[in-house]
Design an enzyme around this catalytic site. Structure first.
Site, short mmCIF file in Angstrom:
data_model
loop_
_atom_site.label_atom_id
_atom_site.label_comp_id
_atom_site.label_asym_id
_atom_site.label_seq_id
_atom_site.Cartn_x
_atom_site.Cartn_y
_atom_site.Cartn_z
N PHE A 34 -49.08 80.42 0.14
CA PHE A 34 -48.23 81.00 0.90
C PHE A 34 -49.29 81.66 1.92
O PHE A 34 -49.16 81.63 3.54
CB PHE A 34 -47.86 82.41 -0.63
CG PHE A 34 -47.03 83.32 0.17
CD1 PHE A 34 -46.30 83.36 0.98
CD2 PHE A 34 -47.98 84.28 0.54
CE1 PHE A 34 -44.92 84.38 1.38
CE2 PHE A 34 -47.52 85.57 0.87
CZ PHE A 34 -46.39 85.69 1.87
N TYR A 62 -46.46 73.34 -17.26
CA TYR A 62 -47.15 73.08 -18.36
C TYR A 62 -48.58 72.13 -18.01
O TYR A 62 -48.04 71.00 -17.44
CB TYR A 62 -46.24 72.08 -19.75
CG TYR A 62 -47.54 72.61 -20.92
CD1 TYR A 62 -48.43 73.06 -21.66
CD2 TYR A 62 -48.25 70.83 -20.99
CE1 TYR A 62 -49.32 73.36 -22.82
CE2 TYR A 62 -49.35 70.97 -22.06
CZ TYR A 62 -49.32 71.54 -23.09
OH TYR A 62 -50.53 71.26 -23.55
N LYS A 103 -54.32 78.81 -23.30
CA LYS A 103 -55.67 78.33 -23.05
C LYS A 103 -56.55 79.61 -22.75
O LYS A 103 -56.37 80.84 -21.68
CB LYS A 103 -55.57 77.40 -22.04
CG LYS A 103 -54.88 76.23 -22.58
CD LYS A 103 -55.73 75.57 -23.46
CE LYS A 103 -54.67 74.52 -24.63
NZ LYS A 103 -55.34 73.52 -25.15
N TYR A 139 -48.54 94.79 -5.15
CA TYR A 139 -48.87 94.61 -5.60
C TYR A 139 -50.06 95.51 -6.63
O TYR A 139 -50.05 94.59 -7.65
CB TYR A 139 -50.42 94.26 -4.42
CG TYR A 139 -51.53 94.08 -4.42
CD1 TYR A 139 -51.39 92.13 -4.59
CD2 TYR A 139 -52.98 94.46 -4.34
CE1 TYR A 139 -52.81 91.67 -4.98
CE2 TYR A 139 -53.86 93.32 -4.26
CZ TYR A 139 -53.96 93.17 -4.74
OH TYR A 139 -55.65 91.58 -5.30
N GLN A 156 -50.83 89.84 -29.21
CA GLN A 156 -50.02 90.00 -30.64
C GLN A 156 -49.98 88.47 -30.40
O GLN A 156 -49.75 87.78 -31.33
CB GLN A 156 -48.01 89.90 -29.48
CG GLN A 156 -46.85 90.28 -30.04
CD GLN A 156 -46.26 90.11 -28.66
OE1 GLN A 156 -46.37 90.99 -28.48
NE2 GLN A 156 -45.05 89.67 -29.69
P1 NAD Z 1 -55.78 84.56 -0.92
O1 NAD Z 1 -54.29 85.27 -0.23
O2 NAD Z 1 -56.62 83.90 0.40
O3 NAD Z 1 -55.47 83.36 -1.87
C1 NAD Z 1 -54.26 83.51 -2.59
C2 NAD Z 1 -53.94 82.18 -3.47
O4 NAD Z 1 -52.80 82.72 -3.46
C3 NAD Z 1 -53.63 81.50 -1.59
O5 NAD Z 1 -54.08 79.84 -1.51
C4 NAD Z 1 -51.52 81.16 -1.84
O6 NAD Z 1 -51.38 80.36 -1.05
C5 NAD Z 1 -51.40 81.51 -3.46
N1 NAD Z 1 -50.63 81.60 -3.80
C6 NAD Z 1 -49.80 83.13 -3.20
N2 NAD Z 1 -48.60 83.02 -3.64
C7 NAD Z 1 -48.36 82.45 -4.85
C8 NAD Z 1 -47.45 81.33 -5.86
N3 NAD Z 1 -46.09 82.56 -6.11
N4 NAD Z 1 -47.39 80.04 -6.42
C9 NAD Z 1 -48.40 79.31 -5.71
N5 NAD Z 1 -50.14 79.69 -5.28
C10 NAD Z 1 -49.85 81.12 -5.09
O7 NAD Z 1 -56.76 85.66 -1.43
P2 NAD Z 1 -57.76 85.91 -2.32
O8 NAD Z 1 -58.66 86.73 -1.45
O9 NAD Z 1 -58.92 84.53 -2.07
O10 NAD Z 1 -57.72 86.20 -3.21
C11 NAD Z 1 -57.43 85.48 -4.19
C12 NAD Z 1 -57.41 86.54 -6.09
O11 NAD Z 1 -57.96 87.51 -6.39
C13 NAD Z 1 -56.01 87.13 -6.18
O12 NAD Z 1 -55.04 87.24 -7.17
C14 NAD Z 1 -56.71 88.27 -5.61
O13 NAD Z 1 -55.52 89.74 -5.47
C15 NAD Z 1 -57.79 88.43 -5.84
N6 NAD Z 1 -58.45 89.82 -5.38
C16 NAD Z 1 -58.74 88.75 -4.16
C17 NAD Z 1 -60.04 89.88 -3.60
C18 NAD Z 1 -60.39 89.90 -2.74
O14 NAD Z 1 -61.20 91.30 -1.89
N7 NAD Z 1 -60.48 89.20 -1.73
C19 NAD Z 1 -60.34 91.34 -4.44
C20 NAD Z 1 -59.10 91.73 -5.57
C21 NAD Z 1 -58.52 91.04 -6.63
#
Ligand code: NAD
Ligand code: UDP
Length: 301
Positions: A34, A62, A103, A139, A156
């Site tokens: 995405f 799984y 896990k 979000y 749980q």
């Molecule tokens: P990113 O958008 O670069 O990476 C997210 C990845 O998740 C992407 O490769 C995307 O294709 C994949 N993805 C999205 N929806 C999906 C789905 N339904 N099924 C399978 N894959 C899916 O973002 P990031 O910065 O690498 O963030 C990674 C995680 O860290 C996220 O959960 C984000 O909320 C969390 N996070 C990031 C930051 C930041 O500053 N970058 C801060 C707080 C939390």
């Protein structure tokens, strides 16, 4: 160990996969592309210990694995607001599907669970100030609900959980079209285009370099802390200060312009990282050093 990384081709996920492979683990990466890009993990494709499956984590799955890092979710406002229903599904159903494997599992949570905080710095005990019906809610509330699910599966069903509340992270492999402040400002500065500050630029963020985050995630996974833990850099900058620093470091001719501040944009954000410090972790990379590495990446890409 065999480790599942969901969202593994994204910015953070690709660095995590790389580090875990270098530590001798076998990685199974699930991603629906995405926001992630194959380019982020092309250098890992030749490793026997790396396997990539295009998969949407909102569908049940799984796999035989020992540990899970649940990162799948668009992370920047432009991307998570593009399809808000999908975003909340990914946060909530994605969390359930990962937890059902029963896990040891780490959730990539976020400082957004604090919303527009009324307490500074934000300690993990603060419950936050989140708008449940605004444009960021898909979000923020999605990630809050995921934390609830993690705690309930732990209480749980005894699932061994870790919850990392990640604060703003930057570095090489941020997507160019991500719209996040560090990538936007660097790209604008390198092209001598106007630097777009939203609002008056006095809102603050703390910027953590990617290598510090990856080290923190792995340390947290190895710990026995099942409550949420902040991982971020404590040094707080105004957005206008960040703009000036990036103009200086890129020797850019860009001028600063102001645009409207997006709805519910938090005015201050700064983590209390005493729990992570208690685990022997603290960020090592200063903003200037991390920005220079990130500028170098964007110059070459
Ligand atoms: P990113 O958008 O670069 O990476 C997210 C990845 O998740 C992407 O490769 C995307 O294709 C994949 N993805 C999205 N929806 C999906 C789905 N339904 N099924 C399978 N894959 C899916 O973002 P990031 O910065 O690498 O963030 C990674 C995680 O860290 C996220 O959960 C984000 O909320 C969390 N996070 C990031 C930051 C930041 O500053 N970058 C801060 C707080 C939390
Ligand atoms: N921001 C900005 N100009 C930009 C992009 C972002 O002024 O081109 C601001 C944004 O309004 C916010 C801060 O920078 O106050 C951090 O934004 P980002 O999207 O990187 O992260 P988040 O808001 O999720 O912390």
């Amino acid at each position: 160990m065999r480790i599942l990384v969901t969202g593994g081709v994204g910015f953070i996920g690709s660095h995590l996969c790389e580090k875990l492979i270098s530590e001798g683990h076998e990685i199974l990466c699930l991603d629906n592309f995405f926001t992630g890009s194959k380019r982020n993990i092309s250098h890992l494709m030749d490793y026997d210990s790396f396997e990539l499956i295009r998969y949407d984590v909102t569908k049940p799955y799984y796999f035989e694995v020992d540990q899970i890092y649940n990162l799948a979710c668009p992370a920047s406002p432009v991307h998570y607001q593009r399809d808000p229903i999908k975003t909340i599904n990914t946060c909530v159903i994605g969390a359930i599907n990962a937890l059902e494997l029963n896990k040891k599992i780490l959730q990539a949570s976020t400082s957004e669970v604090y919303g527009d905080p009324q307490e500074h710095p934000q300690h993990e005990s603060y419950w936050g100030n989140v708008n449940p019906i605004g444009i960021r809610s898909c979000y923020d509330e999605g990630k809050r609900c995921a934390e609830t699910l993690f705690m309930d599966y732990h209480r749980q069903r005894g699932v061994d959980i870790r919850i990392a509340r990640i604060f703003n992270t930057y570095g090489p492999r941020m997507a160019k079209d991500d719209g996040r402040v560090v990538s936007n400002f660097i790209i604008q500065a390198l092209n001598n285009e106007d630097i777009t500050i939203y609002g008056n630029g006095t809102q603050t963020r703390c910027f953590q370099y990617i290598d510090d985050l990856i080290e923190g995630l792995i340390i947290l996974m190895k710990s026995n802390i099942t409550d949420p833990v902040n991982i971020g850099n404590e040094k707080e900058y105004r957005i206008i200060e960040l703009a000036s620093l990036i103009i200086h470091l890129t020797d850019s001719k860009s001028k600063i312009i102001h645009k409207e501040l997006p709805e519910d944009d938090p005015l201050r954000r700064c983590p209390d990282i005493s729990i992570m410090k208690g685990l022997g972790w603290e960020p090592k990379i200063k903003l200037k050093e991390g920005l220079l590495k990130t500028i170098d990446y964007f110059e070459k890409s």
